[in-house]
Design a protein around this motif. Structure first.
Motif, PDB file in Angstrom:
ATOM      1  N   GLY A  20       0.572  -1.308  -0.384  1.00  0.00           N
ATOM      2  CA  GLY A  20       0.018  -0.380  -0.241  1.00  0.00           C
ATOM      3  C   GLY A  20       1.020   1.390  -0.103  1.00  0.00           C
ATOM      4  N   ARG A  21       1.787   0.983   0.318  1.00  0.00           N
ATOM      5  CA  ARG A  21       3.098   2.582   0.042  1.00  0.00           C
ATOM      6  C   ARG A  21       4.555   2.230  -0.869  1.00  0.00           C
ATOM      7  N   ILE A  22       4.534   3.229  -1.348  1.00  0.00           N
ATOM      8  CA  ILE A  22       6.063   3.675  -2.171  1.00  0.00           C
ATOM      9  C   ILE A  22       7.453   3.152  -1.410  1.00  0.00           C
ATOM     10  N   ARG A  23       7.277   1.516  -1.850  1.00  0.00           N
ATOM     11  CA  ARG A  23       8.495   1.305  -0.882  1.00  0.00           C
ATOM     12  C   ARG A  23       9.938   1.507  -0.983  1.00  0.00           C
ATOM     13  N   GLN A  24      10.088   1.619  -3.038  1.00  0.00           N
ATOM     14  CA  GLN A  24      11.181   2.611  -3.467  1.00  0.00           C
ATOM     15  C   GLN A  24      11.414   3.336  -4.702  1.00  0.00           C
ATOM     16  N   VAL A  25      11.583   4.513  -4.763  1.00  0.00           N
ATOM     17  CA  VAL A  25      11.030   4.773  -6.149  1.00  0.00           C
ATOM     18  C   VAL A  25      12.153   6.224  -6.994  1.00  0.00           C
ATOM     19  N   GLY A  26      12.968   5.660  -7.919  1.00  0.00           N
ATOM     20  CA  GLY A  26      14.346   6.172  -8.354  1.00  0.00           C
ATOM     21  C   GLY A  26      14.219   5.650  -9.840  1.00  0.00           C
ATOM     22  N   THR A  27      15.698   6.622 -10.493  1.00  0.00           N
ATOM     23  CA  THR A  27      15.613   6.265 -11.768  1.00  0.00           C
ATOM     24  C   THR A  27      15.775   4.672 -11.913  1.00  0.00           C
ATOM     25  N   VAL A  28      16.116   4.516 -13.252  1.00  0.00           N
ATOM     26  CA  VAL A  28      16.614   3.439 -14.149  1.00  0.00           C
ATOM     27  C   VAL A  28      17.350   2.687 -13.313  1.00  0.00           C
ATOM     28  N   ALA A  29      19.190   3.465 -13.619  1.00  0.00           N
ATOM     29  CA  ALA A  29      19.713   2.949 -12.890  1.00  0.00           C
ATOM     30  C   ALA A  29      19.812   2.365 -11.738  1.00  0.00           C
ATOM     31  N   GLU A  30      19.214   3.480 -10.859  1.00  0.00           N
ATOM     32  CA  GLU A  30      18.595   3.515  -8.818  1.00  0.00           C
ATOM     33  C   GLU A  30      18.153   2.031  -9.128  1.00  0.00           C
ATOM     34  N   ILE A  31      17.092   1.939  -9.687  1.00  0.00           N
ATOM     35  CA  ILE A  31      16.052   0.629  -8.960  1.00  0.00           C
ATOM     36  C   ILE A  31      17.146  -0.923  -9.630  1.00  0.00           C
ATOM     37  N   GLN A  32      17.940  -0.697 -10.760  1.00  0.00           N
ATOM     38  CA  GLN A  32      18.558  -2.331 -11.609  1.00  0.00           C
ATOM     39  C   GLN A  32      19.869  -2.411 -10.045  1.00  0.00           C
ATOM     40  N   GLU A  33      19.840  -1.565  -9.325  1.00  0.00           N
ATOM     41  CA  GLU A  33      21.394  -1.481  -8.456  1.00  0.00           C
ATOM     42  C   GLU A  33      20.519  -1.556  -7.399  1.00  0.00           C
ATOM     43  N   THR A  34      19.513  -1.302  -7.077  1.00  0.00           N
ATOM     44  CA  THR A  34      18.948  -1.064  -5.934  1.00  0.00           C
ATOM     45  C   THR A  34      19.439  -2.555  -4.838  1.00  0.00           C
ATOM     46  N   GLU A  35      19.467  -2.096  -2.807  1.00  0.00           N
ATOM     47  CA  GLU A  35      19.670  -2.882  -2.348  1.00  0.00           C
ATOM     48  C   GLU A  35      18.360  -3.130  -1.290  1.00  0.00           C
ATOM     49  N   ASP A  36      17.688  -2.666  -1.464  1.00  0.00           N
ATOM     50  CA  ASP A  36      17.020  -3.170  -0.685  1.00  0.00           C
ATOM     51  C   ASP A  36      16.043  -4.391  -1.416  1.00  0.00           C
ATOM     52  N   PRO A  37      16.003  -5.606  -0.077  1.00  0.00           N
ATOM     53  CA  PRO A  37      15.805  -6.911  -0.909  1.00  0.00           C
ATOM     54  C   PRO A  37      13.993  -7.466  -1.370  1.00  0.00           C
ATOM     55  N   VAL A  38      13.268  -6.662  -1.206  1.00  0.00           N
ATOM     56  CA  VAL A  38      12.213  -6.603  -1.768  1.00  0.00           C
ATOM     57  C   VAL A  38      12.078  -6.068  -2.861  1.00  0.00           C
ATOM     58  N   VAL A  39      12.073  -5.142  -3.732  1.00  0.00           N
ATOM     59  CA  VAL A  39      12.843  -4.247  -4.621  1.00  0.00           C
ATOM     60  C   VAL A  39      14.019  -5.649  -5.449  1.00  0.00           C
ATOM     61  N   ARG A  40      15.043  -6.426  -5.193  1.00  0.00           N
ATOM     62  CA  ARG A  40      15.775  -6.826  -5.610  1.00  0.00           C
ATOM     63  C   ARG A  40      15.081  -7.815  -6.432  1.00  0.00           C
ATOM     64  N   GLN A  41      14.012  -8.557  -5.242  1.00  0.00           N
ATOM     65  CA  GLN A  41      13.149  -9.648  -5.798  1.00  0.00           C
ATOM     66  C   GLN A  41      12.555  -9.723  -7.009  1.00  0.00           C
ATOM     67  N   PHE A  42      11.881  -9.037  -6.553  1.00  0.00           N
ATOM     68  CA  PHE A  42      10.210  -8.673  -7.270  1.00  0.00           C
ATOM     69  C   PHE A  42      11.242  -8.153  -8.735  1.00  0.00           C
ATOM     70  N   ILE A  43      12.093  -7.248  -8.958  1.00  0.00           N
ATOM     71  CA  ILE A  43      12.802  -7.037 -10.200  1.00  0.00           C
ATOM     72  C   ILE A  43      13.741  -8.103 -10.682  1.00  0.00           C
ATOM     73  N   GLU A  44      14.464  -8.901  -9.848  1.00  0.00           N
ATOM     74  CA  GLU A  44      14.641 -10.714 -10.510  1.00  0.00           C
ATOM     75  C   GLU A  44      14.262 -10.911 -10.792  1.00  0.00           C
ATOM     76  N   GLY A  45      12.886 -11.350 -10.007  1.00  0.00           N
ATOM     77  CA  GLY A  45      11.720 -12.411 -10.623  1.00  0.00           C
ATOM     78  C   GLY A  45      12.276 -13.263  -9.709  1.00  0.00           C
ATOM     79  N   ARG A  46      13.132 -13.410  -8.701  1.00  0.00           N
ATOM     80  CA  ARG A  46      12.882 -14.631  -7.733  1.00  0.00           C
ATOM     81  C   ARG A  46      12.082 -14.257  -7.085  1.00  0.00           C
ATOM     82  N   PRO A  47      12.010 -16.334  -7.042  1.00  0.00           N
ATOM     83  CA  PRO A  47      10.372 -16.658  -6.158  1.00  0.00           C
ATOM     84  C   PRO A  47      11.083 -16.149  -4.356  1.00  0.00           C
ATOM     85  N   GLU A  48      11.676 -16.196  -3.504  1.00  0.00           N
ATOM     86  CA  GLU A  48      12.059 -15.912  -2.200  1.00  0.00           C
ATOM     87  C   GLU A  48      13.653 -15.123  -2.188  1.00  0.00           C
TER      88      GLU A  48
END
Lengths: 242, 266
Positions: free
Chosen positions: A214-242
């Protein structure tokens, strides 16, 4: 500019948006990513007043959408094009009438001007010659492109895309992505794209925001998101099941 | 001390269920009231609803004529035969004309055609609008700055209220003609006798009462179709449920309205 200000929305006991705050600058394309059912489309519908917030608001060009009366809301909607997830074409009308319907609502447009705009918008999505066809006679990708053409024909300041590539094959998705980029370049519109297709997000987005619980977890440029260390965002952008 | 508490606590689920139903019923009444208010508010927006109203008048009116006339034709035949069966040996047979005329104008013309059209018009309207709702076409209309009430509801209700009296006038005429033909061919009744009976207790009120009633049926069926259709949720199953609901609600409301106007106007 579009701004979500501490937006809350629940359906029954189920909270969907729980304090969504986000700013979308003029002429940028912001992509909202997130898991299915996290309220991305719900957020989008608040921008055009299709849903009323429980608390907070969406501010468009300095106007709080939920406080607008019917006439002001109509004026606001004249400046916004909305591309629906499944195109939402009017199935009793042919392609040309689908595009012309919104234009007929605009004052001061002659029939010739409306025809010109319809042809121009269809040409922009590479669908010239389909004017007389019914939505049922179009493929899924063509329907989406007609949906985009319907939004473009209005020459809006903002275009909202709800899952524009969902359900399409990779090549057709790439065509739609290219179309969204072309639309921004040609018309200079501000875009808000809701998707969970990361390839599309990287292609069309200037910035990416991830909606989570229900909230914004992270917002940034494409490069910032691709290099994020946030585990939730990382898991989502990499499409990992866990 | 515990016994009364245990006794009453067993009723709590029932009371809760009644409470939930009552709240849902009040909410539904509120939603319908709100819908009606929105429809009235959209009436001055003639520029939006006039063109679609013409289309609806053709769909509701012209396209409904065959089924309505079919029903009315056989109703006229049966009425004449049943009147003859009842009157033979007790009442002069020219009263067949009276019964056919009065019954077609006051009751069977409007009600039978209304019930038939509740199925044809109400169901198709609920299905069409329900499909538009679940496929986001109604949302799309709103984003194109159209008021669904002006563009979808008012044209349909207007067309229903205007076209139903016309269709039912045809139905009444058809029923009387087939009643007359039946009297002529199957019963031992001449045309002058049938016409004598037809004119015997005729009052102008017979005509306007039937047609006024038809207009209210038309408005009711179309309004129910719109309300039910636009409140559709879910996919194909939701559309199916809405279609059934529209027919049932319309049929019940037609019968209630029929009784209401009989009490108020006759």
């Amino acid at each position: 500019m579009i701004e979500f200000r501490d937006l809350h929305k629940s359906f029954g006991p189920q909270p969907v948006l729980a304090g969504l705050s986000l700013k979308i600058a003029d002429a940028e394309t912001l992509v909202i990513i997130g898991y299915s059912g996290t309220g991305k489309s719900v957020a989008l519908k608040h921008i055009v007043g299709l849903l009323q917030p429980d608390a907070g608001d969406v501010i468009v060009d300095g106007q709080a959408v939920s406080t607008l009366d019917r006439d002001d809301l109509t004026t606001l909607r004249h400046g916004i094009g909305y591309v629906f997830q499944f195109a939402a074409l009017f199935d009793s009308m042919n392609v040309a009438d689908n595009l012309a319907l919104g234009l007929r609502r605009r004052r001061g447009l002659s029939d010739e001007e409306i025809d010109d705009r319809v042809r121009e918008a269809l040409a922009l999505v590479d669908l010239s010659g389909t004017e007389e066809r019914l939505p049922a006679e179009l493929s899924g990708g063509m329907r989406k492109r007609v949906g985009i053409a319907r939004a473009i024909a209005l020459r809006p300041r903002y275009i909202l895309y709800d899952e524009p590539t969902t359900g399409l094959d990779p090549v057709t998705s790439a065509v739609i992505d290219r179309l969204m980029v072309r639309t921004r370049e040609h018309l200079g519109v501000t875009g808000v794209v809701v998707t969970h297709d990361m390839r599309s997000a990287y292609t069309v987005g200037d910035r990416i925001a991830m909606l989570y619980e229900g909230r914004i977890r992270q917002v940034g440029t494409v490069a910032e998101i691709q290099e994020t260390e946030d585990p939730v965002v990382r898991q989502f952008i990499e499409g990992r099941p866990e | 001390m515990l016994r009364p508490y245990c006794f009453w606590s067993s009723f709590y689920p029932v009371i809760e269920a009644i409470g939930r139903r009552a709240v849902a019923a009040v909410e539904a009444v509120g939603r319908v009231g709100h819908f009606l208010m929105d429809t009235v508010r959209a009436l001055p927006d003639v520029g939006t609803w006039a063109a679609p109203a013409i289309v609806q008048m053709r769909r509701i009116g012209v396209d409904s004529i065959p089924v309505t006339l079919f029903i009315a034709a056989f109703t006229g035949v049966v009425l004449a035969l049943q009147a003859s069966y009842t009157f033979t040996g007790t009442v002069p047979l020219y009263f067949v004309g009276t019964l056919v005329g009065k019954t077609m104008m006051l009751e069977l013309g409007p009600v039978l055609a209304g019930l038939a059209l509740a199925g044809r018009v109400g169901a198709s309207m609920a299905a069409e609008l329900g499909t538009m709702k679940v496929t986001e076409q109604v949302d799309a209309l709103e984003t194109l700055a159209y008021d669904p009430q002006s563009y979808l509801v008012v044209p349909r209700v207007f067309a229903g209220a205007v076209m139903f009296p016309m269709i039912i006038a045809f139905a009444i005429a058809t029923g009387i003609v087939t009643g007359w033909l039946t009297s002529l061919i199957l019963l031992d009744l001449s045309t002058p006798d049938f016409l004598k009976g037809l004119k015997l207790f005729y009052r102008f009120k017979d005509t306007w009462f039937g047609l006024f009633k038809s207009a209210t049926f038309g408005a009711t069926i179309t309004m129910v179709g719109c309300i039910v259709g636009l409140s559709t949720r879910g996919g194909a199953e939701g559309v199916g449920k809405s279609t059934t609901r529209a027919v049932v609600y319309s049929a019940v409301l037609i019968l209630l309205l029929d009784a209401f106007w009989a009490v108020v106007l006759l």
